[in-house]
Write a protein that holds these residues in place. Structure first.
Motif, PDB file in Angstrom:
ATOM      1  N   ALA A 275      -2.616  17.210  95.256  1.00  9.01           N
ATOM      2  CA  ALA A 275      -1.684  16.108  95.499  1.00  9.01           C
ATOM      3  C   ALA A 275      -0.694  16.472  96.588  1.00  9.01           C
ATOM      4  CB  ALA A 275      -0.944  15.738  94.208  1.00  9.01           C
ATOM      5  N   GLY A 276      -0.065  15.439  97.145  1.00  9.97           N
ATOM      6  CA  GLY A 276       0.928  15.639  98.186  1.00  9.97           C
ATOM      7  C   GLY A 276       1.891  14.472  98.221  1.00  9.97           C
ATOM      8  N   ASN A 277       2.826  14.528  99.147  1.00 11.79           N
ATOM      9  CA  ASN A 277       3.821  13.475  99.304  1.00 11.79           C
ATOM     10  C   ASN A 277       3.200  12.289 100.038  1.00 11.79           C
ATOM     11  OD1 ASN A 277       6.496  14.761  98.325  1.00 11.79           O
ATOM     12  ND2 ASN A 277       5.555  16.330  99.607  1.00 11.79           N
ATOM     13  N   GLY A 278       2.451  11.505  99.306  1.00 15.08           N
ATOM     14  CA  GLY A 278       1.661  10.420  99.883  1.00 15.08           C
ATOM     15  C   GLY A 278       0.306  10.948 100.317  1.00 15.08           C
ATOM     16  N   SER A 279      -0.680  10.069 100.381  1.00 12.70           N
ATOM     17  CA  SER A 279      -2.017  10.517 100.777  1.00 12.70           C
ATOM     18  C   SER A 279      -2.045  11.013 102.215  1.00 12.70           C
ATOM     19  CB  SER A 279      -3.050   9.398 100.582  1.00 12.70           C
ATOM     20  OG  SER A 279      -2.712   8.257 101.337  1.00 12.70           O
ATOM     21  N   ASN A 280      -1.068  10.597 103.032  1.00 12.07           N
ATOM     22  CA  ASN A 280      -1.023  11.105 104.404  1.00 12.07           C
ATOM     23  C   ASN A 280      -0.815  12.615 104.435  1.00 12.07           C
ATOM     24  OD1 ASN A 280      -1.465   8.691 105.755  1.00 12.07           O
ATOM     25  ND2 ASN A 280       0.689   8.135 105.743  1.00 12.07           N
TER      26      ASN A 280
ATOM     27  N   MET B 285      -0.986   6.605  94.774  1.00 10.71           N
ATOM     28  CA  MET B 285      -0.272   5.817  93.768  1.00 10.71           C
ATOM     29  C   MET B 285       0.616   4.772  94.436  1.00 10.71           C
ATOM     30  SD  MET B 285       0.672   8.712  90.876  1.00 10.71           S
ATOM     31  CE  MET B 285       1.264   7.479  89.697  1.00 10.71           C
ATOM     32  N   SER B 286       0.538   4.646  95.756  1.00 10.00           N
ATOM     33  CA  SER B 286       1.417   3.718  96.483  1.00 10.00           C
ATOM     34  C   SER B 286       1.047   2.262  96.269  1.00 10.00           C
ATOM     35  CB  SER B 286       1.375   4.023  97.982  1.00 10.00           C
ATOM     36  OG  SER B 286       1.942   5.275  98.265  1.00 10.00           O
ATOM     37  N   LYS B 287      -0.213   1.964  96.095  1.00  7.34           N
ATOM     38  CA  LYS B 287      -0.688   0.581  96.133  1.00  7.34           C
ATOM     39  C   LYS B 287      -0.801  -0.031  94.734  1.00  7.34           C
ATOM     40  CE  LYS B 287      -1.076   1.368 100.544  1.00  7.34           C
ATOM     41  NZ  LYS B 287      -0.079   0.859 101.501  1.00  7.34           N
ATOM     42  N   ALA B 288      -1.863   0.296  94.022  1.00  9.47           N
ATOM     43  CA  ALA B 288      -2.081  -0.312  92.708  1.00  9.47           C
ATOM     44  C   ALA B 288      -0.964   0.053  91.733  1.00  9.47           C
ATOM     45  CB  ALA B 288      -3.437   0.114  92.146  1.00  9.47           C
TER      46      ALA B 288
ATOM     47  N   LEU C 291       3.320   9.644  96.422  1.00 10.16           N
ATOM     48  CA  LEU C 291       2.389  10.512  95.715  1.00 10.16           C
ATOM     49  C   LEU C 291       0.955  10.094  96.036  1.00 10.16           C
ATOM     50  CD1 LEU C 291       0.541  11.595  93.229  1.00 10.16           C
ATOM     51  CD2 LEU C 291       2.524  12.982  93.872  1.00 10.16           C
ATOM     52  N   GLY C 292       0.265  10.951  96.767  1.00  8.17           N
ATOM     53  CA  GLY C 292      -1.150  10.769  97.042  1.00  8.17           C
ATOM     54  C   GLY C 292      -1.909  11.956  96.497  1.00  8.17           C
TER      55      GLY C 292
ATOM     56  N   GLN D 172       7.260  15.012  90.976  1.00  4.81           N
ATOM     57  CA  GLN D 172       6.333  15.250  89.873  1.00  4.81           C
ATOM     58  C   GLN D 172       6.749  14.478  88.631  1.00  4.81           C
ATOM     59  OE1 GLN D 172       5.110  19.406  89.294  1.00  4.81           O
ATOM     60  NE2 GLN D 172       5.914  19.909  91.324  1.00  4.81           N
ATOM     61  N   ALA D 173       8.058  14.431  88.351  1.00 11.56           N
ATOM     62  CA  ALA D 173       8.545  13.721  87.170  1.00 11.56           C
ATOM     63  C   ALA D 173       8.272  12.224  87.268  1.00 11.56           C
ATOM     64  CB  ALA D 173      10.043  13.976  86.992  1.00 11.56           C
ATOM     65  N   VAL D 174       8.523  11.658  88.441  1.00 15.79           N
ATOM     66  CA  VAL D 174       8.290  10.224  88.642  1.00 15.79           C
ATOM     67  C   VAL D 174       6.816   9.887  88.472  1.00 15.79           C
ATOM     68  CG1 VAL D 174       8.315   8.372  90.360  1.00 15.79           C
ATOM     69  CG2 VAL D 174      10.311   9.867  90.113  1.00 15.79           C
ATOM     70  N   ALA D 175       5.945  10.670  89.104  1.00 17.79           N
ATOM     71  CA  ALA D 175       4.507  10.402  89.022  1.00 17.79           C
ATOM     72  C   ALA D 175       3.990  10.544  87.592  1.00 17.79           C
ATOM     73  CB  ALA D 175       3.752  11.336  89.952  1.00 17.79           C
ATOM     74  N   LEU D 176       4.450  11.557  86.876  1.00 12.85           N
ATOM     75  CA  LEU D 176       4.010  11.751  85.496  1.00 12.85           C
ATOM     76  C   LEU D 176       4.449  10.596  84.607  1.00 12.85           C
ATOM     77  CD1 LEU D 176       4.625  15.583  85.097  1.00 12.85           C
ATOM     78  CD2 LEU D 176       2.441  14.408  84.751  1.00 12.85           C
TER      79      LEU D 176
END
Length: 385
Positions: free
Chosen positions: A93-98, A231-234, A242-243, A269-273
């Motif tokens: 994972a990274g800070n956006g898929s970019n 996780m940006s879109k759906a 988070l990508g 990480q906390a937000v994505a979880l």
């Protein structure tokens, strides 16, 4: 010599004269230009995110989990929902898929190496490629037996064999066209390039129409295949950055060589979880967005325009005499869409029913004066999709 001239002279030669990525960020009533999810994060999830970040705050004096272990496990569990078994060791994972794409090019691109993509496609692929010193090769979409934006399998294989790139990008669904690939195309490109990393960008996969396959099902036994997601879109989490990707564990391990230490903040990480803990709720808007997308296709067709059937949360539509003139006319009416640099075409995000209605009403008013009888696919020299 002024400062701009001085900096230009110092800049890497391959970056001079280039334009930075810049989708307009304008304060308009209806913003449908960057394929964001128009629905806000649900209140229940906002509360969960707030609690998670608050709980982590007292520990911000320490570095985050460098291996983001819990997040990788949660992402693997999420992918399992679609029936694909992916282990945490296969997830990155990274800070956006970019940033995930950047890691791939840092590891497998670089000076003396090339990356190939099939235009029109995601504009960040060539941009990220160039920033890593990798040579970009503009592949072409074949039209044999399909629409103007389809990727012809034989043509794609021929181009891969001709250019022998180190990295190949495939988009499914493709941005900006919304078209998805069948798995036979992915396999054919993969098999035609025995020493090439094949990256399938599935940023919009959750919006695909029923029966559209995912390249995740092809990972087993193919260590050179990578599938990227976001996780940006759906998930309506564009601001969360988070990508992620799924690939062979050996490839994931190679990315540790190029990532910055502790690149995923504790808060990220906390937000994505927290969002993944409420995946069902976060994805509730996907069906509504798909309905608006299909509504766009139907009503733009009825206006005499030429929308491309889409598996994403946006629609590329043609039939315009001058796409930039139409873009400006829509903006004057408070509706911001995307001019992707394809003559006679614009791209519009599927938003809320109210946003869709506002766009369609504006487009209905404009269509009689702005449409044209023919829509040749031509990339302009001044912009990229």
């Amino acid at each position: 010599m002024d400062s701009r001239t001085t900096i230009e002279a110092m800049l890497r030669a391959d970056l001079r004269g280039r334009t930075a990525y810049g989708a307009p960020q304008l304060d308009v009533p209806v913003a449908l230009n960057t394929n964001e999810n128009s629905y806000p994060v649900p209140a229940v999830v906002v509360e969960a995110i707030t609690r998670a970040v608050a709980a982590a705050a007292s520990g911000l004096n320490r570095y985050p989990d460098r291996e983001f272990t819990a997040l990788r496990e949660a992402l693997a569990a999420y992918l399992l929902r679609s029936g694909t078994v992916v282990s945490a060791e296969q997830v990155w994972a990274g800070n956006g898929s970019n940033e995930v794409l950047l890691h791939l090019l840092q590891a497998f691109g670089g000076s003396g190496r090339t990356a190939l993509g099939f235009t029109p496609a995601y504009s960040m692929h060539p941009i990220i490629t160039t920033t890593t010193g990798t040579t970009w090769v503009d592949g072409l979409r074949g039209v044999a037996g399909g629409g103007a934006f389809d990727l012809d399998v034989a043509s794609a294989v021929e181009q891969v064999r001709e250019h022998r790139p180190d990295v190949v990008f495939l988009c499914s669904p493709n941005n900006p066209t919304g078209t998805a690939l069948d798995l036979d195309t992915v396999v054919a490109v993969h098999d035609a390039a025995p020493n090439t990393l094949v990256v399938v960008d599935e940023a919009y996969a959750e919006f695909a129409r029923p029966g559209t396959p995912s390249a995740l099902t092809l990972l087993q036994g193919r260590p050179r295949l990578v599938v990227t997601r976001t996780m940006s879109k759906a998930f309506a989490l564009a601001g969360g950055r988070l990508g992620y990707l799924a690939a062979d564990p050996a490839l994931v391990d190679a990315l540790r060589l190029v990532r910055m230490p502790y690149h995923l903040a504790t808060q990220t990480q906390a937000v994505a979880l927290a969002a993944l803990d409420h995946a069902d709720l976060m994805l509730e808007t996907v069906g509504a967005i798909k309905a608006e997308r299909d509504r766009l296709v139907a009503e733009l067709t009825a206006m005499g325009l030429d929308p491309v059937p889409s598996d994403a949360n946006f629609v590329l539509f043609g039939g315009l005499e001058d796409s930039h003139t139409t873009w400006s006319a829509l903006l004057e009416r408070g509706v911001l869409v995307r001019d992707v640099g394809i003559a006679h075409y614009l791209r519009v995000t599927a938003g809320t029913p109210q946003e869709t209605t506002a766009f369609l009403q504006a487009m209905s008013d404009l269509a009689p004066q702005h449409r044209t009888a023919s829509t040749p696919m031509t990339l302009s020299t001044g912009a990229r999709p």
